[in-house]
Design an enzyme around this catalytic site. Structure first.
Site, PDB file in Angstrom:
ATOM      1  N   GLU A  19       0.806  -1.219   0.000  1.00 29.65           N
ATOM      2  CA  GLU A  19       0.000   0.000   0.000  1.00 29.65           C
ATOM      3  C   GLU A  19       0.841   1.272   0.000  1.00 29.65           C
ATOM      4  O   GLU A  19       0.397   2.316  -0.453  1.00 29.65           O
ATOM      5  CB  GLU A  19      -0.918   0.026   1.213  1.00 29.65           C
ATOM      6  N   ASP A 206     -12.626  -7.235  -1.386  1.00 29.07           N
ATOM      7  CA  ASP A 206     -13.441  -8.449  -1.285  1.00 29.07           C
ATOM      8  C   ASP A 206     -14.798  -8.066  -0.726  1.00 29.07           C
ATOM      9  O   ASP A 206     -15.025  -6.929  -0.315  1.00 29.07           O
ATOM     10  CB  ASP A 206     -12.750  -9.511  -0.416  1.00 29.07           C
TER      11      ASP A 206
END
Length: 238
Positions: A19, A206
């Site tokens: 990230e 997700d």
């Protein structure tokens, strides 16, 4: 363009190396320092003074990281980027969620009469995000990620990877949350206690249900790309 004054040093926290490495690669005038096992990279991003750091997974890491940013680097704004599981059917993989408030879904002091999520004796159940940072991020999203949808709503955090429909439904129904992850509310609590503006940015990787393990690896890279695009557009506006 919305103007936002007051933030001279912005702290950017990501939970995982993937990230932050893309943002760190775009920094200039960098200086690295390791504190509490975390590598803090201070420098400039898009001409803005920033400190970028990987906190590690979980609320304790995120809280410690936030306090170091305040104490050592005197940041006066914190943005926590990352990925999360969607809690709403309309929020799809790849979309972004910007926090309006954050709550810790795994805090349970019901035996003392507190509602789910409320930390005893703190006086608040959830931590409001900075409205100006939220407005700037929403504007930046429209510019940087026109191909996806951006949502504003409650982020629910806990030291659990949510991969069952039963738990997903409980978090959604109990907190009216938009997404779930493992750090944001700890950053929010530290920001609240230190009176520092904050914002949580979550790219959906997700659906936080029985398909979570299947979805996660496949869509992680795209989710991170959206977060990076947003951050680059956001720092230009601060």
């Amino acid at each position: 363009m919305i103007q936002h004054g007051g933030i001279q040093m912005l702290g950017i926290i990501g939970a995982m190396e993937v990230e932050v490495e893309k943002l760190r690669a775009k920094m200039t005038e960098t200086e690295m320092k390791t504190v509490a096992g975390m590598n803090f990279c201070r420098g400039k991003l898009g001409g803005k003074d920033v400190v970028i750091v990987r906190s590690g997974i979980g609320k304790v890491n995120a809280g410690i990281c936030s306090q170091i940013l305040v104490d050592l680097y005197q940041v006066d704004g914190i943005v926590n980027t990352g990925i999360a599981g969607s809690l709403r059917n309309e929020i799809n993989i790849g979309d972004l969620v910007l926090s309006t408030v954050a709550v810790q879904h795994d805090v349970d002091a019901g035996g003392f009469g507190y509602p789910a999520g409320e930390i005893p004796q703190l006086g608040v159940k959830e931590f409001p995000a900075d409205e100006r940072l939220l407005a700037l991020a929403e504007e930046a999203c429209r510019e940087a990620n026109p191909d996806i949808s951006t949502f504003k709503g409650r982020v629910a955090s806990g030291d659990q990877f949510i991969d069952s429909k039963e738990k997903k439904d409980w978090i959604h129904d109990t907190f009216d949350a938009y997404c779930t992850e493992m750090e944001g509310a700890a950053v929010a609590q530290a920001a609240y206690l230190n009176k520092v503006p904050y914002l949580i940015v979550r790219a959906i990787s997700d659906k936080a249900d029985d398909s979570a393990h299947m979805d996660y690896s496949e869509f992680e890279a795209k989710a991170v790309e959206h977060s990076v695009n947003l951050m680059l557009a956001l720092v230009k506006r601060i």
